[in-house]
Motif scaffolding. Structure first.
Motif, PDB file in Angstrom:
ATOM      1  N   UNK A  96       0.855  -1.170   0.000  1.00 53.44           N
ATOM      2  CA  UNK A  96       0.000   0.000   0.000  1.00 53.44           C
ATOM      3  C   UNK A  96       0.900   1.231   0.000  1.00 53.44           C
ATOM      4  N   UNK A  97       0.661   2.089  -0.989  1.00 51.94           N
ATOM      5  CA  UNK A  97       1.467   3.305  -1.051  1.00 51.94           C
ATOM      6  C   UNK A  97       0.833   4.379  -0.194  1.00 51.94           C
ATOM      7  N   UNK A  98       1.635   5.134   0.437  1.00 51.68           N
ATOM      8  CA  UNK A  98       1.151   6.178   1.327  1.00 51.68           C
ATOM      9  C   UNK A  98       1.428   7.522   0.679  1.00 51.68           C
ATOM     10  N   UNK A  99       0.383   8.329   0.585  1.00 49.88           N
ATOM     11  CA  UNK A  99       0.523   9.678   0.052  1.00 49.88           C
ATOM     12  C   UNK A  99       0.530  10.625   1.240  1.00 49.88           C
ATOM     13  N   UNK A 126      -9.541  11.554   3.695  1.00 53.21           N
ATOM     14  CA  UNK A 126      -9.098  10.775   2.540  1.00 53.21           C
ATOM     15  C   UNK A 126      -8.278   9.572   2.976  1.00 53.21           C
ATOM     16  N   UNK A 127      -7.439   9.758   4.023  1.00 54.35           N
ATOM     17  CA  UNK A 127      -6.648   8.627   4.530  1.00 54.35           C
ATOM     18  C   UNK A 127      -7.554   7.551   5.108  1.00 54.35           C
ATOM     19  N   UNK A 128      -8.571   7.986   5.858  1.00 54.48           N
ATOM     20  CA  UNK A 128      -9.494   7.036   6.473  1.00 54.48           C
ATOM     21  C   UNK A 128     -10.273   6.280   5.394  1.00 54.48           C
ATOM     22  N   UNK A 129     -10.697   7.007   4.331  1.00 53.67           N
ATOM     23  CA  UNK A 129     -11.443   6.368   3.249  1.00 53.67           C
ATOM     24  C   UNK A 129     -10.548   5.397   2.492  1.00 53.67           C
ATOM     25  N   UNK A 130      -9.282   5.730   2.296  1.00 57.24           N
ATOM     26  CA  UNK A 130      -8.349   4.841   1.610  1.00 57.24           C
ATOM     27  C   UNK A 130      -8.103   3.578   2.416  1.00 57.24           C
ATOM     28  N   UNK A 131      -8.124   3.689   3.746  1.00 54.66           N
ATOM     29  CA  UNK A 131      -7.926   2.506   4.583  1.00 54.66           C
ATOM     30  C   UNK A 131      -9.173   1.630   4.607  1.00 54.66           C
ATOM     31  N   UNK A 132     -10.364   2.265   4.674  1.00 56.45           N
ATOM     32  CA  UNK A 132     -11.601   1.491   4.774  1.00 56.45           C
ATOM     33  C   UNK A 132     -12.024   0.878   3.446  1.00 56.45           C
ATOM     34  N   UNK A 133     -11.846   1.650   2.381  1.00 57.89           N
ATOM     35  CA  UNK A 133     -12.285   1.187   1.064  1.00 57.89           C
ATOM     36  C   UNK A 133     -11.161   1.424   0.059  1.00 57.89           C
ATOM     37  N   UNK A 134     -10.202   0.517  -0.002  1.00 61.10           N
ATOM     38  CA  UNK A 134      -9.032   0.759  -0.852  1.00 61.10           C
ATOM     39  C   UNK A 134      -9.352   0.757  -2.355  1.00 61.10           C
TER      40      UNK A 134
END
Length: 135
Positions: A1-4, A11-19
């Motif tokens: 998983x790349x981290x921006x 946006x971080x929470x949404x990327x973690x919950x729904x990649x």
């Protein structure tokens, strides 16, 4: 998983919950279609409101049959129309039928279209191209 690093907390929470973004896609599509359905009903309602209401036809009496007027009424209507219109309408109909059936309305054409091109300055190739100036 790349981290921006420049992502906000949401946006971080949404990327973690729904990649893969399925939830966000479902919400977006549902919102658009719901808005379209609401707009359809609003425009339909506006169309029905803006149409002038047609006058209601008087209710027929129950004594009459569904066929039409009786013989006396039909004869009276025919006589009134004959006196109102006269013979001009009959003559116009007869003349139109005579011209149509006698093929006097249209001339005979072979169905072949010929085209003879004419020369003009618009089609001259030497005038259509930009000339380079002599140095």
């Amino acid at each position: 998983m790349t981290v921006i690093l420049n992502m906000t907390e949401g946006a971080k929470r949404m990327a973690e919950t729904d990649p893969h973004g399925f939830t966000l896609t479902l919400i977006a599509v549902t919102t658009v279609f719901t808005a379209l359905v609401i707009l359809y009903f609003v425009y339909s309602l506006i169309g029905k409101i803006s149409q002038p209401s047609a006058p209601k036809a008087p209710k027929a009496s129950k004594k009459k049959a569904k066929g039409g007027p009786d013989a006396e009424t039909a004869a009276a209507i025919a006589m009134a129309l004959e006196s109102e219109l006269g013979g001009e309408v009959n003559a116009a109909i007869a003349m139109a039928l005579h011209l149509h059936l006698g093929n006097a309305v249209h001339d005979v054409e072979p169905g072949i279209i010929t085209y003879a091109p004419r020369e003009s300055a618009w089609g001259t190739p030497s005038l259509n191209f930009r000339k380079t100036p002599k140095k």
